[in-house]
Design a protein around this motif. Structure first.
Motif, PDB file in Angstrom:
ATOM      1  N   MET A   1     -10.840  -1.428   8.387  1.00 27.56           N
ATOM      2  CA  MET A   1     -10.047  -2.616   8.126  1.00 27.56           C
ATOM      3  C   MET A   1     -10.626  -3.413   6.953  1.00 27.56           C
ATOM      4  O   MET A   1      -9.887  -3.831   6.071  1.00 27.56           O
ATOM      5  N   LEU A   2     -11.947  -3.609   6.984  1.00 23.35           N
ATOM      6  CA  LEU A   2     -12.607  -4.352   5.914  1.00 23.35           C
ATOM      7  C   LEU A   2     -12.472  -3.621   4.582  1.00 23.35           C
ATOM      8  O   LEU A   2     -12.243  -4.247   3.542  1.00 23.35           O
ATOM      9  N   MET A   3     -12.591  -2.294   4.624  1.00 20.29           N
ATOM     10  CA  MET A   3     -12.467  -1.511   3.386  1.00 20.29           C
ATOM     11  C   MET A   3     -11.071  -1.663   2.778  1.00 20.29           C
ATOM     12  O   MET A   3     -10.922  -1.696   1.560  1.00 20.29           O
ATOM     13  N   THR A   4     -10.061  -1.758   3.610  1.00 12.80           N
ATOM     14  CA  THR A   4      -8.691  -1.920   3.115  1.00 12.80           C
ATOM     15  C   THR A   4      -8.554  -3.230   2.345  1.00 12.80           C
ATOM     16  O   THR A   4      -7.968  -3.252   1.254  1.00 12.80           O
ATOM     17  N   PHE A   5      -9.121  -4.300   2.878  1.00 14.66           N
ATOM     18  CA  PHE A   5      -9.052  -5.587   2.182  1.00 14.66           C
ATOM     19  C   PHE A   5      -9.878  -5.581   0.901  1.00 14.66           C
ATOM     20  O   PHE A   5      -9.468  -6.155  -0.112  1.00 14.66           O
ATOM     21  N   LEU A   6     -11.027  -4.940   0.930  1.00 15.92           N
ATOM     22  CA  LEU A   6     -11.862  -4.867  -0.271  1.00 15.92           C
ATOM     23  C   LEU A   6     -11.169  -4.075  -1.377  1.00 15.92           C
ATOM     24  O   LEU A   6     -11.151  -4.494  -2.539  1.00 15.92           O
ATOM     25  N   VAL A   7     -10.615  -2.933  -1.017  1.00 20.26           N
ATOM     26  CA  VAL A   7      -9.914  -2.112  -2.007  1.00 20.26           C
ATOM     27  C   VAL A   7      -8.689  -2.860  -2.529  1.00 20.26           C
ATOM     28  O   VAL A   7      -8.403  -2.864  -3.739  1.00 20.26           O
ATOM     29  N   GLY A   8      -7.948  -3.506  -1.643  1.00 21.58           N
ATOM     30  CA  GLY A   8      -6.788  -4.287  -2.072  1.00 21.58           C
ATOM     31  C   GLY A   8      -7.181  -5.419  -2.995  1.00 21.58           C
ATOM     32  O   GLY A   8      -6.502  -5.680  -3.994  1.00 21.58           O
ATOM     33  N   GLY A   9      -8.280  -6.099  -2.681  1.00 17.71           N
ATOM     34  CA  GLY A   9      -8.768  -7.175  -3.551  1.00 17.71           C
ATOM     35  C   GLY A   9      -9.171  -6.666  -4.919  1.00 17.71           C
ATOM     36  O   GLY A   9      -8.865  -7.278  -5.951  1.00 17.71           O
ATOM     37  N   LEU A  10      -9.856  -5.530  -4.950  1.00 17.79           N
ATOM     38  CA  LEU A  10     -10.245  -4.945  -6.234  1.00 17.79           C
ATOM     39  C   LEU A  10      -9.028  -4.503  -7.041  1.00 17.79           C
ATOM     40  O   LEU A  10      -9.015  -4.630  -8.272  1.00 17.79           O
ATOM     41  N   MET A  11      -8.006  -4.018  -6.355  1.00 16.29           N
ATOM     42  CA  MET A  11      -6.781  -3.632  -7.059  1.00 16.29           C
ATOM     43  C   MET A  11      -6.088  -4.852  -7.663  1.00 16.29           C
ATOM     44  O   MET A  11      -5.580  -4.784  -8.793  1.00 16.29           O
ATOM     45  N   LEU A  12      -6.081  -5.959  -6.946  1.00 15.03           N
ATOM     46  CA  LEU A  12      -5.486  -7.184  -7.493  1.00 15.03           C
ATOM     47  C   LEU A  12      -6.271  -7.678  -8.704  1.00 15.03           C
ATOM     48  O   LEU A  12      -5.671  -8.113  -9.702  1.00 15.03           O
ATOM     49  N   ILE A  13      -7.585  -7.621  -8.641  1.00 17.75           N
ATOM     50  CA  ILE A  13      -8.413  -8.016  -9.789  1.00 17.75           C
ATOM     51  C   ILE A  13      -8.135  -7.101 -10.975  1.00 17.75           C
ATOM     52  O   ILE A  13      -8.008  -7.566 -12.115  1.00 17.75           O
ATOM     53  N   ALA A  14      -8.029  -5.804 -10.736  1.00 20.26           N
ATOM     54  CA  ALA A  14      -7.750  -4.853 -11.821  1.00 20.26           C
ATOM     55  C   ALA A  14      -6.376  -5.116 -12.442  1.00 20.26           C
ATOM     56  O   ALA A  14      -6.230  -5.072 -13.677  1.00 20.26           O
ATOM     57  N   LEU A  15      -5.387  -5.404 -11.611  1.00 21.63           N
ATOM     58  CA  LEU A  15      -4.054  -5.702 -12.147  1.00 21.63           C
ATOM     59  C   LEU A  15      -4.055  -6.990 -12.962  1.00 21.63           C
ATOM     60  O   LEU A  15      -3.422  -7.064 -14.021  1.00 21.63           O
ATOM     61  N   TRP A  16      -4.748  -7.999 -12.483  1.00 27.12           N
ATOM     62  CA  TRP A  16      -4.842  -9.259 -13.223  1.00 27.12           C
ATOM     63  C   TRP A  16      -5.492  -9.021 -14.591  1.00 27.12           C
ATOM     64  O   TRP A  16      -5.011  -9.524 -15.609  1.00 27.12           O
ATOM     65  N   ASN A  17      -6.569  -8.236 -14.624  1.00 22.74           N
ATOM     66  CA  ASN A  17      -7.226  -7.924 -15.902  1.00 22.74           C
ATOM     67  C   ASN A  17      -6.293  -7.152 -16.832  1.00 22.74           C
ATOM     68  O   ASN A  17      -6.275  -7.387 -18.036  1.00 22.74           O
ATOM     69  N   ALA A  18      -5.546  -6.223 -16.279  1.00 22.31           N
ATOM     70  CA  ALA A  18      -4.645  -5.417 -17.106  1.00 22.31           C
ATOM     71  C   ALA A  18      -3.551  -6.267 -17.735  1.00 22.31           C
ATOM     72  O   ALA A  18      -3.186  -6.066 -18.899  1.00 22.31           O
ATOM     73  N   PHE A  19      -3.030  -7.230 -17.002  1.00 24.10           N
ATOM     74  CA  PHE A  19      -1.939  -8.050 -17.535  1.00 24.10           C
ATOM     75  C   PHE A  19      -2.411  -9.164 -18.456  1.00 24.10           C
ATOM     76  O   PHE A  19      -1.632  -9.688 -19.245  1.00 24.10           O
ATOM     77  N   THR A  20      -3.662  -9.547 -18.371  1.00 24.12           N
ATOM     78  CA  THR A  20      -4.166 -10.620 -19.235  1.00 24.12           C
ATOM     79  C   THR A  20      -5.016 -10.088 -20.380  1.00 24.12           C
ATOM     80  O   THR A  20      -5.536 -10.881 -21.163  1.00 24.12           O
TER      81      THR A  20
END
Length: 81
Positions: A1-20
């Motif tokens: 469960m914790l890994m799912t949130f960590l991976v999801g958080g890292l994906m959101l950070i990666a998407l934010w970096n890609a768009f900015t």
């Protein structure tokens, strides 16, 4: 469960970096052209020529270099320090 949130958080950070991310083909061309121009001025005329070349840079070039580097163009770009 914790890994799912960590991976999801890292994906959101990666998407934010890609768009900015500010480097694209236009800004890269401006960056390469300005570096080439300042290198030529430095090799032919030294510090005085670089100062004159920096003063003759247009506003769009200065803004682009500042956006990409995060540094003030007049104070920190190509200072030799």
């Amino acid at each position: 469960m914790l890994m799912t949130f960590l991976v999801g958080g890292l994906m959101l950070i990666a998407l934010w970096n890609a768009f900015t991310f500010k480097l694209n083909s236009k800004t890269h061309a401006i960056l390469v052209e300005e570096i080439s121009r300042l290198q030529k001025a430095d090799s032919f005329g030294g510090e005085v020529a670089v100062k004159n070349a920096k003063e003759s840079a247009d506003l769009k070039t200065k803004q682009t270099i500042e956006a990409l580097s995060g540094l003030n163009y007049d104070k920190f770009v190509w200072t030799g320090k």
